[in-house]
Design an enzyme around this catalytic site. Structure first.
Site, PDB file in Angstrom:
ATOM      1  N   SER A  91       0.804  -1.215   0.000  1.00 44.59           N
ATOM      2  CA  SER A  91       0.000   0.000   0.000  1.00 44.59           C
ATOM      3  C   SER A  91       0.840   1.269   0.000  1.00 44.59           C
ATOM      4  O   SER A  91       0.297   2.365  -0.148  1.00 44.59           O
ATOM      5  CB  SER A  91      -0.902   0.018   1.243  1.00 44.59           C
ATOM      6  N   GLY A  92       2.150   1.120   0.182  1.00 47.50           N
ATOM      7  CA  GLY A  92       3.002   2.288   0.350  1.00 47.50           C
ATOM      8  C   GLY A  92       3.068   2.760   1.791  1.00 47.50           C
ATOM      9  O   GLY A  92       3.788   3.708   2.102  1.00 47.50           O
ATOM     10  N   GLY A  93       2.315   2.099   2.674  1.00 48.21           N
ATOM     11  CA  GLY A  93       2.286   2.526   4.070  1.00 48.21           C
ATOM     12  C   GLY A  93       3.643   2.511   4.739  1.00 48.21           C
ATOM     13  O   GLY A  93       4.033   3.474   5.415  1.00 48.21           O
ATOM     14  N   PHE A  94       4.390   1.431   4.541  1.00 47.50           N
ATOM     15  CA  PHE A  94       5.701   1.334   5.184  1.00 47.50           C
ATOM     16  C   PHE A  94       6.622   2.439   4.679  1.00 47.50           C
ATOM     17  O   PHE A  94       7.367   3.042   5.447  1.00 47.50           O
ATOM     18  CB  PHE A  94       6.325  -0.033   4.922  1.00 47.50           C
ATOM     19  N   ASP A 144      -2.175   0.991   5.895  1.00 43.59           N
ATOM     20  CA  ASP A 144      -2.057   0.799   7.337  1.00 43.59           C
ATOM     21  C   ASP A 144      -1.059   1.784   7.912  1.00 43.59           C
ATOM     22  O   ASP A 144      -0.279   2.394   7.189  1.00 43.59           O
ATOM     23  CB  ASP A 144      -1.631  -0.637   7.652  1.00 43.59           C
ATOM     24  N   GLN A 194      -1.612  -5.122  12.901  1.00 42.57           N
ATOM     25  CA  GLN A 194      -0.530  -4.402  13.571  1.00 42.57           C
ATOM     26  C   GLN A 194      -0.568  -4.719  15.071  1.00 42.57           C
ATOM     27  O   GLN A 194      -1.157  -5.711  15.471  1.00 42.57           O
ATOM     28  CB  GLN A 194      -0.649  -2.898  13.296  1.00 42.57           C
ATOM     29  N   GLY A 222       4.527  -4.835  10.574  1.00 38.78           N
ATOM     30  CA  GLY A 222       5.202  -4.260  11.722  1.00 38.78           C
ATOM     31  C   GLY A 222       6.158  -5.176  12.441  1.00 38.78           C
ATOM     32  O   GLY A 222       6.494  -4.936  13.608  1.00 38.78           O
ATOM     33  N   CYS A 311      23.530 -25.880  -4.285  1.00 40.28           N
ATOM     34  CA  CYS A 311      22.553 -25.070  -5.004  1.00 40.28           C
ATOM     35  C   CYS A 311      22.593 -25.383  -6.499  1.00 40.28           C
ATOM     36  O   CYS A 311      23.678 -25.543  -7.077  1.00 40.28           O
ATOM     37  CB  CYS A 311      22.836 -23.582  -4.771  1.00 40.28           C
ATOM     38  N   CYS A 313      21.217 -23.317  -8.882  1.00 43.52           N
ATOM     39  CA  CYS A 313      20.868 -22.128  -9.649  1.00 43.52           C
ATOM     40  C   CYS A 313      21.864 -21.892 -10.784  1.00 43.52           C
ATOM     41  O   CYS A 313      22.937 -22.498 -10.834  1.00 43.52           O
ATOM     42  CB  CYS A 313      20.783 -20.891  -8.749  1.00 43.52           C
TER      43      CYS A 313
END
Length: 386
Positions: A91-94, A144, A194, A222, A311, A313
């Site tokens: 959401s861009g909240g952080f 948030d 949260q 959070g 691994c 990869c």
């Protein structure tokens, strides 16, 4: 659509399948972060080739550049970046809260200053829903308030209560926009729990969130923001009995190997983190028997072995430690790509291995042995440096 089926369990650990408009996602799953419509230094084909099933886009960054309207004009995020599998947008909240020195939080939303040109912007729950609708991801996150790590009870209470109020506004806006845009993308909205490091606040946040609507998944925000790892584990243990089995559980911003396995063992299904590519750009890599090491160490100068012998990869099957060290020390861009490929494959494959062991019914023993070995490798690497 948006159905989650738990196929097997081993203790609290779950193996499931989440059905999304752009394909099925087998869980547990690690989701590479494509902040600005790209997983840094890699092509979409490379990301898919290393086994990624779903990637993330960042609402804050894409809103500022190139702009969500540009992305919508170009056919949405899938078409814009050439990725046909599922996408989740945060959401861009952080991001806006991490810019606390240039942002102002109010009940209406967050006013913030662009880190690019200094312009002022306002993110409200309604505005974020409009932006995420334009981006067109399969899963979009509610707006948030993410409090700083180890916030006081007062600050954590303020954040989770405001998050619940904003969630109600997000849901109304999400439903309205979807009804008005009937030909738009199929999307589902995930709420975020949260509560900081306070168990009773985490429980209150979870109960309030679940009482606020019928959801297809739920996120835990959070955490991994500076608190000691035992506290993160405690919060996950506290939340587990509160979260319905029918919902996929997404632990936001967590993606170091040991964190991944500890959280899977506590019932978490989905993860994301910038660490694989950020670490790769700085020469830090994960090696199964050695923990996290830096490729520029002199011991790799003439090491003809693969980066991680265990691994499979692209990086580990084609290049020596000596060559990878040379590229990094010489400042060659190829080093960032090759180390990022390895780190991403390492986490994607680790989640796949966890799924296999959950289905086999031996996750607890396998994960404990893996974690003990990884921790011993890290300790030996620290001792060697010291």
């Amino acid at each position: 659509m948006f159905e989650f089926q738990v196929q097997a369990t081993d203790g609290a650990a779950r193996a499931g399948v989440l059905s999304l408009p752009h394909g099925e996602v087998r869980t547990p799953v690690f989701m590479p972060v494509g902040t600005q419509a790209t997983v840094k230094t890699l092509t979409p084909e490379e990301v898919e080739g290393l086994g990624a099933q779903i990637i993330l886009g960042n609402t804050y960054h894409l809103y500022l550049r190139p702009g969500h309207d540009v992305v919508r004009t170009m056919g949405g995020l899938h078409a814009f970046q050439g990725w046909s599998r599922p996408i989740l947008t945060d959401s861009g909240g952080f991001q806006v809260f991490s810019l606390s020195d240039i942002s102002t939080i109010g009940e209406d939303g967050v006013e913030f200053q662009s880190h690019i040109d200094g312009s002022r912007h306002l993110f409200t729950p309604e505005r974020v829903m409009e932006i995420e609708r334009a981006l067109g991801a399969d899963i979009i996150m509610a707006f948030d308030q993410c409090p700083p790590g180890q916030s006081s009870r007062e600050k954590a209470t303020e954040a989770y209560e405001r998050t619940l109020r904003w969630l109600a506004r997000c849901r109304v806006a999400f439903d309205r926009i979807a009804a008005e845009d009937g030909d738009g993308p199929l999307q589902t909205l995930f709420p975020i729990v949260q509560g900081g490091i306070h168990p009773e606040l985490r429980v209150a946040s979870a109960r309030g969130t679940l009482a606020s609507g019928d959801w297809h998944g739920i996120a835990i925000g959070g955490l991994s923001v500076g608190e000691p790892k035992p506290l993160m584990h405690e919060m996950l243990d506290t939340l587990r009995p509160e979260l319905p089995d029918r919902l996929p559980r997404y632990l936001m911003g967590v993606g170091y190997p040991d964190d991944l396995l500890e959280a899977i063992g506590r019932g978490v299904d989905m993860f994301d983190c910038v660490a694989p590519t950020r670490n790769g750009r700085n020469g830090a890599v994960w090696i199964t028997a050695e923990g996290q090491v830096n490729i520029k160490q002199r011991r790799f100068l003439t090491d003809a072995g693969p980066l991680d012998p265990e691994c499979g990869c692209y990086t580990c099957t084609r290049y020596t430690r000596a060559y990878l060290r040379h590229l990094f020390v010489a400042g060659e861009g190829l080093s960032m790509r090759l180390l990022s490929i390895h780190n991403l494959h390492f986490l994607v494959n680790l989640a796949n291995q966890a799924r296999d062991h959950i289905i086999a019914g031996d996750y607890a023993g396998w994960s404990r042995a893996w974690l003990d070995r990884f921790a011993a490798g890290k300790a030996a690497a620290v001792a060697a440096r010291g």
